[in-house]
Design an enzyme around this catalytic site. Sequence first.
Site, PDB file in Angstrom:
ATOM      1  N   CYS A 110      -6.311   9.279  11.802  1.00  0.00           N
ATOM      2  CA  CYS A 110      -6.654   7.922  11.349  1.00  0.00           C
ATOM      3  C   CYS A 110      -7.554   7.179  12.321  1.00  0.00           C
ATOM      4  O   CYS A 110      -8.102   6.130  11.979  1.00  0.00           O
ATOM      5  CB  CYS A 110      -5.381   7.123  11.107  1.00  0.00           C
ATOM      6  SG  CYS A 110      -4.301   7.928   9.949  1.00  0.00           S
ATOM      7  N   HIS A 246      -6.323  -0.541  11.522  1.00  0.00           N
ATOM      8  CA  HIS A 246      -6.019   0.573  10.625  1.00  0.00           C
ATOM      9  C   HIS A 246      -4.934   0.147   9.634  1.00  0.00           C
ATOM     10  O   HIS A 246      -3.913  -0.439  10.002  1.00  0.00           O
ATOM     11  CB  HIS A 246      -5.567   1.793  11.430  1.00  0.00           C
ATOM     12  CG  HIS A 246      -5.084   2.897  10.558  1.00  0.00           C
ATOM     13  ND1 HIS A 246      -5.784   3.334   9.465  1.00  0.00           N
ATOM     14  CD2 HIS A 246      -3.944   3.635  10.594  1.00  0.00           C
ATOM     15  CE1 HIS A 246      -5.111   4.300   8.873  1.00  0.00           C
ATOM     16  NE2 HIS A 246      -3.982   4.500   9.528  1.00  0.00           N
ATOM     17  N   ASN A 276      -2.878   3.798   2.630  1.00  0.00           N
ATOM     18  CA  ASN A 276      -3.423   4.225   3.919  1.00  0.00           C
ATOM     19  C   ASN A 276      -4.461   5.318   3.668  1.00  0.00           C
ATOM     20  O   ASN A 276      -4.112   6.427   3.279  1.00  0.00           O
ATOM     21  CB  ASN A 276      -2.256   4.744   4.783  1.00  0.00           C
ATOM     22  CG  ASN A 276      -2.715   5.287   6.132  1.00  0.00           C
ATOM     23  OD1 ASN A 276      -3.895   5.477   6.361  1.00  0.00           O
ATOM     24  ND2 ASN A 276      -1.752   5.548   7.001  1.00  0.00           N
TER      25      ASN A 276
HETATM   26  N1  ACO Z   1      11.749   4.649  -1.537  1.00  0.00           N
HETATM   27  C1  ACO Z   1      13.037   4.373  -1.352  1.00  0.00           C
HETATM   28  N2  ACO Z   1      13.697   4.647  -0.210  1.00  0.00           N
HETATM   29  C2  ACO Z   1      12.985   5.252   0.768  1.00  0.00           C
HETATM   30  C3  ACO Z   1      11.627   5.591   0.640  1.00  0.00           C
HETATM   31  C4  ACO Z   1      11.004   5.261  -0.582  1.00  0.00           C
HETATM   32  N3  ACO Z   1       9.696   5.519  -0.833  1.00  0.00           N
HETATM   33  N4  ACO Z   1      11.218   6.179   1.771  1.00  0.00           N
HETATM   34  C5  ACO Z   1      12.264   6.213   2.595  1.00  0.00           C
HETATM   35  N5  ACO Z   1      13.341   5.665   2.000  1.00  0.00           N
HETATM   36  C6  ACO Z   1      14.689   5.504   2.501  1.00  0.00           C
HETATM   37  C7  ACO Z   1      15.044   6.491   3.588  1.00  0.00           C
HETATM   38  O1  ACO Z   1      15.439   7.725   3.022  1.00  0.00           O
HETATM   39  C8  ACO Z   1      16.173   5.776   4.265  1.00  0.00           C
HETATM   40  O2  ACO Z   1      17.345   5.978   3.511  1.00  0.00           O
HETATM   41  P1  ACO Z   1      18.759   6.196   4.231  1.00  0.00           P
HETATM   42  O3  ACO Z   1      18.998   4.923   4.993  1.00  0.00           O
HETATM   43  O4  ACO Z   1      19.668   6.397   3.081  1.00  0.00           O
HETATM   44  O5  ACO Z   1      18.587   7.383   5.099  1.00  0.00           O
HETATM   45  C9  ACO Z   1      15.801   4.309   4.154  1.00  0.00           C
HETATM   46  O6  ACO Z   1      14.801   4.239   3.120  1.00  0.00           O
HETATM   47  C10 ACO Z   1      15.218   3.712   5.412  1.00  0.00           C
HETATM   48  O7  ACO Z   1      14.232   4.615   5.899  1.00  0.00           O
HETATM   49  P2  ACO Z   1      13.363   4.266   7.171  1.00  0.00           P
HETATM   50  O8  ACO Z   1      12.503   5.431   7.506  1.00  0.00           O
HETATM   51  O9  ACO Z   1      14.248   3.701   8.225  1.00  0.00           O
HETATM   52  O10 ACO Z   1      12.469   3.089   6.564  1.00  0.00           O
HETATM   53  P3  ACO Z   1      11.476   2.153   7.323  1.00  0.00           P
HETATM   54  O11 ACO Z   1      11.837   0.748   7.137  1.00  0.00           O
HETATM   55  O12 ACO Z   1      11.217   2.633   8.723  1.00  0.00           O
HETATM   56  O13 ACO Z   1      10.128   2.362   6.503  1.00  0.00           O
HETATM   57  C11 ACO Z   1       8.066   3.553   6.664  1.00  0.00           C
HETATM   58  C12 ACO Z   1       9.560   3.656   6.416  1.00  0.00           C
HETATM   59  C13 ACO Z   1       7.438   2.694   5.616  1.00  0.00           C
HETATM   60  C14 ACO Z   1       7.458   4.950   6.599  1.00  0.00           C
HETATM   61  C15 ACO Z   1       7.833   2.914   8.056  1.00  0.00           C
HETATM   62  O14 ACO Z   1       8.619   3.565   9.026  1.00  0.00           O
HETATM   63  C16 ACO Z   1       6.402   2.997   8.470  1.00  0.00           C
HETATM   64  O15 ACO Z   1       5.529   2.391   7.880  1.00  0.00           O
HETATM   65  N6  ACO Z   1       6.127   3.702   9.571  1.00  0.00           N
HETATM   66  C17 ACO Z   1       4.776   3.841  10.055  1.00  0.00           C
HETATM   67  C18 ACO Z   1       4.046   4.762   9.156  1.00  0.00           C
HETATM   68  C19 ACO Z   1       2.610   4.846   9.547  1.00  0.00           C
HETATM   69  O16 ACO Z   1       2.062   3.996  10.196  1.00  0.00           O
HETATM   70  N7  ACO Z   1       2.016   5.934   9.120  1.00  0.00           N
HETATM   71  C20 ACO Z   1       0.651   6.179   9.372  1.00  0.00           C
HETATM   72  C21 ACO Z   1       0.523   6.825  10.687  1.00  0.00           C
HETATM   73  S1  ACO Z   1      -1.054   7.266  11.209  1.00  0.00           S
HETATM   74  C22 ACO Z   1      -1.874   7.627   9.924  1.00  0.00           C
HETATM   75  O17 ACO Z   1      -2.332   6.712   9.346  1.00  0.00           O
HETATM   76  C23 ACO Z   1      -1.919   9.061   9.451  1.00  0.00           C
END
Ligand code: ACO
Length: 321
Positions: A110, A246, A276
């Site tokens: 990214c 980003h 993204n």
């Molecule tokens: N729908 C419903 N529930 C979901 C989903 C979904 N799409 N995805 C995950 N969950 C659930 C998980 O399974 C988890 O359930 P559990 O508690 O029963 O185990 C719960 O939601 C919480 O999951 P977390 O991973 O703690 O959720 P979080 O609030 O951290 O959000 C997310 C996840 C959106 C991925 C966040 O961590 C994030 O944005 N991280 C950064 C991602 C990023 O920047 N990526 C790009 C990187 S670089 C590039 O661009 C390639």
Amino acid sequence: MSFFIAGTGSAIPDLTVDNYSFEKILDTSDEWITTRTGIKTRKFISDDNLTKIASLSAQNALDNAQVSKDELDLIICATLQGDYIMPSLACLVQKDIGANCPAFDINAACTGFIYALDLADSYFKAGKAQNILIICAEQMSKFLDFSDRSTCVLFGDGAGAVALKKGDGLKYIDIAAQGDFEDLYISGARNNMPFADKNTENQNGYVKMNGQNIFKFAVSTVTQDIKKALKKNKLKSQDIKYYLLHQANQRILETSQSFLKEPSDKFPKNLQTLGNTSAASIPILLDELNRANKISKGDLLLLSAFGGGKTAGTAIIQWSY
Ligand code: ACO
């Protein structure tokens, strides 16, 4: 003397997929995706291919800059992967637009746009170029496991491009990498060579991510990098017209915004509609601002990205036309 951005372009695939479409195939909801990420829709390539989208964004940038294909000294494509492993996406774009300069791809995930700008800076400083075209084009949809709700809802496809001319627009650039892969990776092709033991590692070519670790990395990297960039250039946060960050997650953008205590309209967004788009996210944003006539001569833009490999990069660019 380095470069200024003389023109911008972008191209977005036609197929719109909203959060409700994912409700039909996964245990997820529009409410979860919207509140945790800010994403409502994304665009996926269906009938087109990445080369077509990349070439269209490239031609748009050249037209916007009034630079002809024959004036180009170099084409750099930042992409995770083009339509072919070989030739490079840059070579395919070169053929499409009818240019005849050197062309190659780079992959900094990214952060690809900032890495490409850094590379272009070196070419200009070495006196090897008068005009460089950078294209950032990603087809994230081919790397998504559509049974993994924690990753497949986050990404989209698209392309953004800039035409650079020799000049004084680049005020600061800094790139970094931690060489880490465990928190975010896409595995490569399996080794099918018949004379070795089969590699038993799961190499399915899909995005794998520890979202929480990447979230922490993103927030700390972006805020520290912006602070460093402002300090090194003796700038205050209010001196920057726009922060082009980003587009991974709305909450990462909001954290950076509250850290800088700057109004939200200085943090343009397209992740609501595009998701993204990896390396393409910042150049697409830049093109949206440029075409809406929201940038004026002299404006300072701060660009900051993070991505796979725990790469990161920040640049300050003064708009020069
Ligand atoms: N729908 C419903 N529930 C979901 C989903 C979904 N799409 N995805 C995950 N969950 C659930 C998980 O399974 C988890 O359930 P559990 O508690 O029963 O185990 C719960 O939601 C919480 O999951 P977390 O991973 O703690 O959720 P979080 O609030 O951290 O959000 C997310 C996840 C959106 C991925 C966040 O961590 C994030 O944005 N991280 C950064 C991602 C990023 O920047 N990526 C790009 C990187 S670089 C590039 O661009 C390639």
